[in-house]
Motif scaffolding. Structure first.
Motif, PDB file in Angstrom:
ATOM      1  N   ALA A  82      62.713 -37.940  71.553  1.00 19.24           N
ATOM      2  CA  ALA A  82      63.423 -39.039  72.231  1.00 19.24           C
ATOM      3  C   ALA A  82      64.920 -38.768  72.283  1.00 19.24           C
ATOM      4  N   GLY A  83      65.271 -37.493  72.561  1.00 19.05           N
ATOM      5  CA  GLY A  83      66.670 -37.096  72.541  1.00 19.05           C
ATOM      6  C   GLY A  83      67.283 -36.880  73.909  1.00 19.05           C
ATOM      7  N   GLY A  84      66.538 -37.122  74.990  1.00 17.36           N
ATOM      8  CA  GLY A  84      67.073 -36.908  76.331  1.00 17.36           C
ATOM      9  C   GLY A  84      67.086 -35.459  76.763  1.00 17.36           C
ATOM     10  N   MET A  85      66.315 -34.603  76.059  1.00 17.98           N
ATOM     11  CA  MET A  85      66.277 -33.181  76.389  1.00 17.98           C
ATOM     12  C   MET A  85      64.905 -32.720  76.853  1.00 17.98           C
ATOM     13  N   GLY A  86      63.998 -33.652  77.099  1.00 17.05           N
ATOM     14  CA  GLY A  86      62.713 -33.291  77.677  1.00 17.05           C
ATOM     15  C   GLY A  86      61.775 -32.542  76.761  1.00 17.05           C
ATOM     16  N   GLY A  87      61.828 -32.820  75.456  1.00 19.63           N
ATOM     17  CA  GLY A  87      60.939 -32.119  74.534  1.00 19.63           C
ATOM     18  C   GLY A  87      59.470 -32.396  74.799  1.00 19.63           C
ATOM     19  N   GLY A  88      59.120 -33.652  75.047  1.00 18.09           N
ATOM     20  CA  GLY A  88      57.735 -33.976  75.356  1.00 18.09           C
ATOM     21  C   GLY A  88      57.280 -33.332  76.642  1.00 18.09           C
ATOM     22  N   SER A  89      58.169 -33.255  77.620  1.00 18.25           N
ATOM     23  CA  SER A  89      57.841 -32.603  78.884  1.00 18.25           C
ATOM     24  C   SER A  89      57.643 -31.103  78.694  1.00 18.25           C
ATOM     25  N   ALA A  90      58.451 -30.501  77.818  1.00 13.60           N
ATOM     26  CA  ALA A  90      58.268 -29.078  77.510  1.00 13.60           C
ATOM     27  C   ALA A  90      56.914 -28.847  76.852  1.00 13.60           C
ATOM     28  N   ASP A  91      56.501 -29.757  75.967  1.00 19.08           N
ATOM     29  CA  ASP A  91      55.177 -29.649  75.352  1.00 19.08           C
ATOM     30  C   ASP A  91      54.084 -29.694  76.409  1.00 19.08           C
ATOM     31  N   ALA A  92      54.234 -30.612  77.367  1.00 23.79           N
ATOM     32  CA  ALA A  92      53.228 -30.750  78.417  1.00 23.79           C
ATOM     33  C   ALA A  92      53.153 -29.491  79.276  1.00 23.79           C
ATOM     34  N   ALA A  93      54.313 -28.953  79.654  1.00 18.91           N
ATOM     35  CA  ALA A  93      54.333 -27.731  80.458  1.00 18.91           C
ATOM     36  C   ALA A  93      53.697 -26.580  79.686  1.00 18.91           C
TER      37      ALA A  93
END
Length: 310
Positions: free
Chosen positions: A105-116
């Motif tokens: 939840a830091g505004g750096m897209g960590g969850g999105s990187a996990d999904a990719a």
């Protein structure tokens, strides 16, 4: 948790991102906002290892509060794996191991990187052999930041941020990140932005369906000149993020006082990204901030998107 790969496993690494520029339109009836953004993938990575399994499961390490990362269908990586299975009619499952380095939840897209990373890993593990275009389409169904995490580099995002076009960006940019132990909710920040605009009468009756990234931002990226780019950094969500977390403004000021060219809240925050003159300048800023009791990270960009490591 060990992330060593063995037979029957695929290890994928995907980068976090910084929004070098983020313009946000008014809220539409569907709750979404038109965006015009410039993403840059930076050298802070999420690692995902996929193993054959009968069902779908996730384990996570690298976070102090394990409860901050859901292990069910709320997790984008889990949704990515199930989406790929449904799209390819794969009837098995997968066990995903996620090692987090990008702030939650830091505004750096960590969850999105996990999904990719999960899309790439499962595609390779299951031998489904989807084209990059098809993977992109699936990524876009998961969220605006997921397609960019697939591709990496520097890109202009429009629409909801998921319509990507590569941006010509020369050279290397060095950033110092000031992270926070406490995350910020993206919906809360967007809601605060809408409220602030409403208080000022700044909400349009008919918000535009699309926005454009200003030409000076693209020119600065093409020049490869960090000083030129520093004068174009902008994030429409920054005021709302600072409203929720006033300490972010103080962190930006500290970074600039320490020698950074400029600072910006990344995405919806709370990570602060400080653009520096180069590697040595970033190390100097990092040292000053560390002496001040912060825990800064030196990263650089652009870097590639989700890639198979082993």
């Amino acid at each position: 948790m060990s992330l060593t790969a063995s037979a029957g496993t695929v290890h994928v690494r995907a980068p976090g991102k910084i929004n070098v520029y983020l313009g946000v339109g008014g809220r539409h009836d569907d709750g979404y906002h038109a965006l015009a953004t410039v993403f840059q993938a930076v050298s802070l990575y999420e690692d995902v290892v996929a193993r054959h399994a009968d069902d779908f499961s996730i384990t996570v390490s690298g976070v102090d509060d394990v409860g901050s990362v859901p292990l069910d269908d709320r997790n984008l990586a889990m949704r990515a794996a199930k989406l790929l299975a449904a799209a390819t009619e794969y009837d098995g499952g997968v066990a995903l191991e996620i090692r987090k380095n990008v702030p939650v939840a830091g505004g750096m897209g960590g969850g999105s990187a996990d999904a990719a990373a999960a899309l790439v890993a499962c595609d390779a593990l299951w031998g489904t052999g989807l084209s990059p275009a098809r993977l992109h389409d699936l990524a876009a169904r998961l969220g605006a930041d997921v397609p960019f995490a697939l591709h990496g580099g520097t890109a202009v995002g429009t629409g909801r941020g998921d319509q990507l076009n590569p941006a010509l960006a020369r050279g290397r940019l060095d950033w110092v990140l000031v992270t926070s132990e406490e995350g910020l909710s993206t919906p809360v920040v967007y809601d605060r932005l809408d409220r602030l605009r409403e208080q000022r009468g700044a909400l349009a009756d008919d918000p535009p369906l699309s926005l454009d990234v200003p030409i000076p931002v693209l020119q600065a990226l093409r020049s490869g000149d960090a000083a030129q780019l520093s004068m174009t950094l902008l994030n429409d969500l920054q005021e709302a993020a600072v409203y929720e977390r006033p300490d972010l403004d103080a962190a930006i000021r500290q970074g600039v006082d320490a020698g950074a060219l400029a600072g910006i809240v990344s995405g919806s925050g709370p990570t602060v990204a400080l653009l520096c003159t180069g590697p040595e300048g970033a190390q100097d800023v990092q040292s000053v901030l560390r002496d001040a009791g912060l825990d800064p990270l030196h990263v650089h960009g652009p870097v590639p998107g989700a890639r198979i490591i082993s």
